[in-house]
Write an enzyme that holds these catalytic residues in place. Structure first.
Site, mmCIF file in Angstrom:
data_model
loop_
_atom_site.group_PDB
_atom_site.id
_atom_site.type_symbol
_atom_site.label_atom_id
_atom_site.label_comp_id
_atom_site.label_asym_id
_atom_site.label_seq_id
_atom_site.Cartn_x
_atom_site.Cartn_y
_atom_site.Cartn_z
ATOM 1 N NE ARG A 177 -12.329 20.311 0.542
ATOM 2 C CZ ARG A 177 -13.649 20.092 0.658
ATOM 3 N NH1 ARG A 177 -14.525 20.976 0.290
ATOM 4 N NH2 ARG A 177 -14.085 18.980 1.180
ATOM 5 C CB CYS A 226 -7.198 15.600 1.392
ATOM 6 S SG CYS A 226 -8.261 14.345 2.119
#
Ligand SMILES: Cc1cc2nc3c(=O)[nH]c(=O)nc-3n(C[C@H](O)[C@H](O)[C@H](O)COP(=O)(O)OP(=O)(O)OC[C@H]3O[C@@H](n4cnc5c(N)ncnc54)[C@H](O)[C@@H]3O)c2cc1C
Length: 305
Positions: A177, A226
């Protein structure tokens, strides 16, 4: 922010840029939270350098919006304009095992387009909403794969140089990420090299990933996926769940009952509610697990980038 400089407004049509006055970011983000600002819809990649130069010359701050599926945006009148790439009519082109994809292309549709032509590898990304550009920026991934593994070249607007460039993969690092792109770089297109696989095999992989998502995620509620990144070797969701925080809420911002790392807007959550929920959950995890969670969702809550 409302654009009012007549010189700037007059220059937009020639650049092929359309202004959407007072666009609501609550309506353009999957969390359904965010204030209003002018949105500039860019139809030609080549227009970006001049457009950004005009904005900078006028002292106008800007941010880039993809599909809005990984963002928490502040409320009220926003202190920056938003740039957005218009969808191209044909946004994926194949040459052998190489896919040339426009950054505004829908990620899921790109995965299925390639799959139907026997190009796989990205099965895990099925069900990740948003654009190819957003996926590149965050190195989106799931179920053991990440988009960065397939990137060969990225065409982007480099803010530091004020021009469009093509970067080869060895010049880019893709981590969990996180990527080495500068915060103000704007991805325009990508060249992906994908493994050949029979469509039936890819479809089976896609079905398995879809099933896993349906079983564990609140797919019909407003979320940004998330909220926190997983710390090395651990699961943020499991840590939050272990604290009994599923269902914990601040106003209409709530920890999902299905997945403790998904925070949902259960009604009319404000940005401040979501931020308070993030802070309180992070603090509980810090105290009990001794881990400082880092947000995965991008916060557009400050004036500066
Ligand atoms: C239900 C759900 C499930 C999800 N599951 C996953 C998952 O499994 N794995 C995962 O990684 N993510 C997941 N996400 C998060 C999100 O979908 C991805 O991060 C997605 O890649 C974001 O793309 P976007 O176009 O919506 O980006 P946006 O939300 O619009 O933007 C996110 C950031 O990327 C930047 N950005 C967007 N486009 C560009 C561009 N062209 N150039 C430069 N910067 C750009 C923005 O400026 C911003 O900083 C999920 C989200 C939801 C709602």
């Amino acid at each position: 922010m409302r654009l009012s400089d007549p010189h700037l407004l007059a220059a937009l049509p020639a650049l092929g840029v359309e202004r959407v006055a007072g666009a609501s970011l609550a309506e353009r983000t999957s969390l359904g939270i965010g204030g209003t600002t002018d949105l500039l819809l860019i139809r030609k990649h080549a227009a970006l350098p001049e457009l950004v130069a005009l904005l900078r010359g006028g002292g106008i701050a800007y941010r880039f919006l993809g599909g809005g599926t990984n963002l928490l945006v502040r409320d009220g009148e926003l202190p920056w304009v938003v740039l957005h790439l218009a969808k191209q009519e044909q946004d994926v082109r194949l040459e052998g095992t190489v896919a040339f994809v426009d950054a505004a292309a829908d990620l899921g549709r790109t995965v299925t387009f390639c799959a139907r032509r026997d190009l796989g590898g990205m099965e895990g990304l099925i069900g990740v909403p948003g654009t190819i550009g957003g996926a590149l920026r965050m190195n989106a991934g799931a179920y053991g794969m990440q988009i960065g593994s397939y990137v060969r070249e990225v065409e982007l607007y480099r803010a530091a140089e004020g021009r469009n460039e093509t970067l080869r993969d060895e010049k880019i690092s893709f981590e969990y990420r996180h990527t080495s792109f500068a915060p103000d770089d704007i991805m325009l297109a990508v060249k992906l090299e994908l493994p050949s696989k029979p469509y039936s095999d890819i479809l089976q992989g896609i079905r398995i990933c879809n099933e896993k998502r349906r079983a564990s995620q609140p797919l019909h509620q407003k979320s940004a996926g998330c909220i926190f990144k997983n710390p090395p070797g651990a699961s943020a969701g499991r840590m939050i769940d272990a604290l009994g925080l599923k269902g914990f809420a601040v106003g209409d911002a709530r920890v999902s009952d299905r997945h403790a790392n998904f925070f949902i807007n259960a009604g009319k959550a404000r940005c401040a509610d979501m931020l308070a929920l993030i802070d309180q959950v992070r603090e509980r995890v810090r105290v009990v697990h001794g881990v400082e969670l880092e947000t995965e969702v991008i916060l557009w809550t400050e004036e500066r980038l």
